[in-house]
Design a protein around this motif. Structure first.
Motif, mmCIF file in Angstrom:
data_model
loop_
_atom_site.group_PDB
_atom_site.id
_atom_site.type_symbol
_atom_site.label_atom_id
_atom_site.label_comp_id
_atom_site.label_asym_id
_atom_site.label_seq_id
_atom_site.Cartn_x
_atom_site.Cartn_y
_atom_site.Cartn_z
ATOM 1 N N GLY A 1 -35.700 21.310 13.076
ATOM 2 C CA GLY A 1 -35.494 20.216 12.138
ATOM 3 C C GLY A 1 -34.217 19.446 12.439
ATOM 4 O O GLY A 1 -34.178 18.212 12.338
ATOM 5 N N LYS A 2 -33.180 20.171 12.802
ATOM 6 C CA LYS A 2 -31.916 19.495 13.163
ATOM 7 C C LYS A 2 -32.115 18.666 14.434
ATOM 8 O O LYS A 2 -31.609 17.555 14.544
ATOM 9 C CB LYS A 2 -30.810 20.525 13.377
ATOM 10 C CG LYS A 2 -30.374 21.247 12.101
ATOM 11 C CD LYS A 2 -29.171 22.116 12.360
ATOM 12 C CE LYS A 2 -28.703 22.827 11.093
ATOM 13 N NZ LYS A 2 -29.418 24.071 10.830
ATOM 14 N N LEU A 3 -32.842 19.233 15.393
ATOM 15 C CA LEU A 3 -33.105 18.488 16.633
ATOM 16 C C LEU A 3 -33.854 17.195 16.338
ATOM 17 O O LEU A 3 -33.547 16.144 16.900
ATOM 18 C CB LEU A 3 -33.932 19.355 17.597
ATOM 19 C CG LEU A 3 -33.161 20.406 18.383
ATOM 20 C CD1 LEU A 3 -34.133 21.319 19.122
ATOM 21 C CD2 LEU A 3 -32.208 19.745 19.359
ATOM 22 N N GLU A 4 -34.832 17.288 15.463
ATOM 23 C CA GLU A 4 -35.600 16.087 15.127
ATOM 24 C C GLU A 4 -34.690 15.010 14.526
ATOM 25 O O GLU A 4 -34.809 13.820 14.853
ATOM 26 C CB GLU A 4 -36.721 16.430 14.136
ATOM 27 C CG GLU A 4 -37.573 15.224 13.788
ATOM 28 C CD GLU A 4 -38.686 15.532 12.796
ATOM 29 O OE1 GLU A 4 -38.664 16.593 12.163
ATOM 30 O OE2 GLU A 4 -39.587 14.687 12.657
ATOM 31 N N GLN A 5 -33.767 15.418 13.678
ATOM 32 C CA GLN A 5 -32.884 14.437 13.037
ATOM 33 C C GLN A 5 -31.886 13.827 14.032
ATOM 34 O O GLN A 5 -31.458 12.698 13.872
ATOM 35 C CB GLN A 5 -32.143 15.104 11.874
ATOM 36 C CG GLN A 5 -33.077 15.488 10.732
ATOM 37 C CD GLN A 5 -32.365 16.244 9.638
ATOM 38 O OE1 GLN A 5 -31.505 15.703 8.948
ATOM 39 N NE2 GLN A 5 -32.702 17.515 9.459
ATOM 40 N N HIS A 6 -31.519 14.589 15.071
ATOM 41 C CA HIS A 6 -30.517 14.110 16.039
ATOM 42 C C HIS A 6 -31.131 13.379 17.232
ATOM 43 O O HIS A 6 -30.393 12.918 18.105
ATOM 44 C CB HIS A 6 -29.701 15.282 16.590
ATOM 45 C CG HIS A 6 -28.641 15.771 15.651
ATOM 46 N ND1 HIS A 6 -28.853 16.792 14.757
ATOM 47 C CD2 HIS A 6 -27.368 15.379 15.450
ATOM 48 C CE1 HIS A 6 -27.747 17.009 14.059
ATOM 49 N NE2 HIS A 6 -26.831 16.170 14.467
ATOM 50 N N SER A 7 -32.428 13.267 17.284
ATOM 51 C CA SER A 7 -33.063 12.840 18.530
ATOM 52 C C SER A 7 -32.779 11.392 18.922
ATOM 53 O O SER A 7 -33.062 10.996 20.041
ATOM 54 C CB SER A 7 -34.582 13.055 18.441
ATOM 55 O OG SER A 7 -35.103 12.243 17.415
ATOM 56 N N ASP A 8 -32.184 10.597 18.048
ATOM 57 C CA ASP A 8 -31.920 9.191 18.375
ATOM 58 C C ASP A 8 -30.481 8.935 18.803
ATOM 59 O O ASP A 8 -30.090 7.798 19.000
ATOM 60 C CB ASP A 8 -32.237 8.314 17.150
ATOM 61 C CG ASP A 8 -33.639 8.565 16.656
ATOM 62 O OD1 ASP A 8 -34.580 8.309 17.415
ATOM 63 O OD2 ASP A 8 -33.791 9.069 15.536
ATOM 64 N N VAL A 9 -29.696 9.985 18.916
ATOM 65 C CA VAL A 9 -28.269 9.843 19.208
ATOM 66 C C VAL A 9 -28.019 10.081 20.694
ATOM 67 O O VAL A 9 -28.428 11.099 21.248
ATOM 68 C CB VAL A 9 -27.469 10.883 18.381
ATOM 69 C CG1 VAL A 9 -25.987 10.792 18.691
ATOM 70 C CG2 VAL A 9 -27.720 10.682 16.897
#
Ligand code: SF4
Ligand code: SF4
Length: 360
Positions: free
Chosen positions: A178-186
């Protein structure tokens, strides 16, 4: 309008005085009516990275813990593992660090538990139909918890501008996936003229995405997971940030994850923000960072959006300027506006000042 309760604090305040204030705010939230003898009650908190000094102290919650243990035998402290390497990326080291910071069964009488398991993979998917997230990966512990009490240290944050209840809920209750999904645009990159090749970012990068080149570090975008840790640890400000076409996305995903967690509890959740020892970066920082402002107090609400909005307003009012925007180059209001738009809570609030005279 959502009710937000407030009690002021002073910098030198004794732990027991803070504990009494927390208890007053807990009563104002009126969540105890949902707690039965066999209710699982999660006290979601950030235990603080090694050498961090800003984290919420367990002693400030001592009276609340006493109250809870009279109501249920199943209250526990919890957090999830981090994406970045450090002392909280797996349950073994995370629990040891929590104990070093005073969070243990022996010290507090309630257990400490890592919500997404040994290495952050214990999660459940929640199907939602939101603009950014279709399937939120939430640490499985929260799906089996009856009541949530969420304690957030109000700080700045390099990716979201402000770190408070929404971040603690959205990022803090997500599993590693879930954290990876939230960070995927950075997408960070190195400004070679500023890089001294000190090596700090090499040590902290969880994926080995940063390599040494002739005159500066270089980030391999295909290996980077966007955790943002290199931005925080670089001592020279050599790491810049570029985003996919929409740089609001991480905050909007975070708000949608927060929506998923909040809705699991159907009114059985309460949130407390601590505007104490407020720092530019969050408690993932492994150092004794200076406060950017004198302590203001503790706020509580059942609405995490109203709570964060009231917290930012108090800080910015005290500063006489949008200090949170000046501390971090990010518009902190995106997460709040999006959270309100998807129905997580309200931006409008009624601040109820619970003056000391009412509880002394
Ligand atoms: S390079 Fe990417 S994965 Fe490595 S620390 Fe920086 S943001 Fe995280
Ligand atoms: S931490 Fe900053 S200065 Fe040090 S090697 Fe990495 S980019 Fe260069």
């Amino acid at each position: 309008m959502a009710d937000v309760y407030f009690i002021g604090t002073k910098g030198s305040e004794e732990a027991d005085s803070l504990a009494r204030k927390v208890e007053v705010l807990y009563d104002a939230l009126d969540v105890e009516t949902h707690i039965r003898r066999d209710s699982f009650v999660a006290l979601k908190i950030h235990f603080g990275e090694k050498d961090n000094t800003g984290y919420i102290r367990p002693e400030w919650l001592s009276r609340l813990i006493s109250r809870l243990t009279q109501k249920t035998r199943r209250a526990f402290f919890t957090d999830t593992n981090t994406l970045y390497v450090g002392n909280r990326s797996n349950a073994c080291e995370h629990l040891k660090l929590a104990r070093d910071h005073g969070f243990s069964l022996e010290a507090l009488g309630i257990p400490v538990w890592i919500a997404d398991g040994l290495i952050g993979r214990d999660d459940d998917e929640i199907e939602v139909d939101l603009p950014r997230v279709r399937s939120a990966k939430i640490a499985s512990t929260f799906l089996f918890t009856d009541v949530l009490l969420c304690f957030s240290h109000f700080t700045g944050h390099i990716l979201s501008g402000v770190g408070a209840a929404l971040k603690n809920l959205g990022m803090g209750c997500a599993s590693r996936a879930g954290k990876l999904e939230q960070h995927s645009d950075v997408h960070p990159w190195v400004k070679s003229k500023k890089c001294t090749l000190c090596g700090m970012c090499f040590d902290y990068c969880p994926t080995g995405a940063i390599v040494e080149e002739a005159e500066a570090a270089f980030i391999r975008d295909e290996t980077c997971i966007g955790c943002g840790e290199c931005l925080v640890v670089c001592p020279t400000g050599a790491i810049g940030l570029s985003w996919d076409d929409d740089k609001n996305r991480i905050q909007e995903k975070m708000a949608e994850y927060a929506f998923c967690v909040h809705n699991l509890f159907e009114g059985r959740a309460g949130y407390l923000n601590f505007l104490i020892r407020m720092t530019r970066d969050c408690d993932c920082m492994s150092k004794d960072a200076p406060s950017f402002m004198e302590d203001i107090g503790i706020l509580a609400s059942r609405d995490p959006v109203a709570l964060d909005k009231a917290s930012v307003d108090l800080v910015n009012d005290r500063a006489g300027t949008d200090i949170m925007r000046e501390l971090q180059p990010v518009d902190w209001s995106i997460q709040l506006r999006h959270a309100a738009e998807i129905g997580l809570g309200r931006m409008e609030y009624d601040l109820k000042n619970l003056s000391p005279g009412s509880w002394d």
